[in-house]
Design an enzyme around this catalytic site. Structure first.
Site, short mmCIF file in Angstrom:
data_model
loop_
_atom_site.label_atom_id
_atom_site.label_comp_id
_atom_site.label_asym_id
_atom_site.label_seq_id
_atom_site.Cartn_x
_atom_site.Cartn_y
_atom_site.Cartn_z
N SER A 173 0.86 -1.18 0.00
CA SER A 173 0.00 0.00 0.00
C SER A 173 0.89 1.23 0.00
CB SER A 173 -0.90 0.00 1.24
OG SER A 173 -1.48 1.28 1.47
N TYR A 186 -0.61 -0.54 10.63
CA TYR A 186 -0.80 -0.81 9.21
C TYR A 186 0.37 -0.27 8.39
CZ TYR A 186 -3.11 -1.07 4.66
OH TYR A 186 -3.42 -1.37 3.36
#
Length: 285
Positions: A173, A186
């Protein structure tokens, strides 16, 4: 170029790198395991396509035989059904990649069903809403286990049986390069995944194995829509080209990385965010 140069998988040298015209699919003959090939159920009456499902369908369209693995057996089967409707080749697998034993079983089943394995795409990831100062050991470990440990063992199991000329793609990501989500578990897991991609590329090069990382930005997937519902500011900002990306755009980038067309691309991170990470944005029309 001679015929011998067209058949050196140990050097990642294939017909596309030699300019040889192709008259078949871009993944003809490839056998690919997509981990995270299903997608979550959504409240949207017309759901968008998830990255894993789009990749699986596109790979099959381009001639690959695809093992579609997911924790949700029904979601994996739904992806397979979409492929079979287009006369593609695919099989469903169920596995919870938080359990290394299930990873081993999943890879073995894919190899048995496909007759081998030339490609692996690891498209798994979770997050939590814990900001710095409110993180807990349990929540932190859960994110790291799914986002980093699971891809590591997926790659390790697959690499042990993949022949020269194979390719691995990890889906990370743009959170790997930006702290703006405010979610350290994350962000750090995805940043570490890029390091894992480099490590696998370095270790695999002597045996003709490549590994790269794909880093999507804001993509209109069921997971992305759920994230935007939980945090409306996520999608309210100006975006590249005035829109979010699509799962198909991520899939085409993955297609390049898992195919022999990217034979000299190794240990890299390909960002698919329309330019969001460099500030190339505009308001929606």
């Amino acid at each position: 170029m001679t015929e011998s140069l067209e058949s050196r998988p140990d050097q990642q040298l294939f017909a596309p790198a030699l300019g040889v015209p192709r008259r078949d699919g871009r993944l003809a003959g490839r056998r690919i395991l997509v981990v995270g090939a299903g997608q979550r159920h959504t409240v949207d009456p017309v759901p968008s396509v998830g990255n894993g499902r789009a990749m699986s369908i596109l790979f099959a369209r381009e001639g690959a035989a695809v093992a579609c693995a997911d924790m949700d057996a029904g979601a994996a089967q739904d992806t397979v059904d979409l492929i079979l409707r287009e006369d593609g080749r695919a099989i469903p697998l169920q596995a919870d990649v938080s359990d290394p034993a299930q990873i081993s079983r999943m890879v073995a089943q894919a190899v048995a069903a496909l007759g081998g394995l030339d490609g692996l795409v690891v498209n798994v990831g979770i997050g939590n809403q814990n900001r710095f100062g409110a993180e807990t050991p349990e929540d932190w470990d859960r994110v790291q286990d799914i986002n980093l440990r699971a891809p590591m063992f997926c790659a390790q199991e697959a690499a042990a049986v993949m022949p020269a000329g194979s390719a691995i793609v990890f889906v990370a990501s743009t959170a790997a390069i930006s702290p703006l989500s405010g979610l350290p578990a994350y962000e750090t897991s995805k940043a570490a995944l890029t390091a894992l991609g480099r490590a696998v590329a370095f270790a695999g090069q002597p045996s003709g194995l490549r590994a790269n990382v794909l880093a999507p930005g804001l993509i209109d997937t069921p997971m992305g829509r759920d994230a935007s519902r939980a945090r409306p500011s996520r999608a309210a900002r100006p975006l590249p080209f005035g829109r979010q990306g699509t799962g198909w755009e991520v899939a085409h980038a993955a297609l390049y990385l898992v195919s022999t067309e990217s034979s000299y691309v190794n240990g890299q991170m390909l960002i698919v965010d329309g330019g969001l990470s460099i500030g190339a944005v505009r308001a929606a029309a």
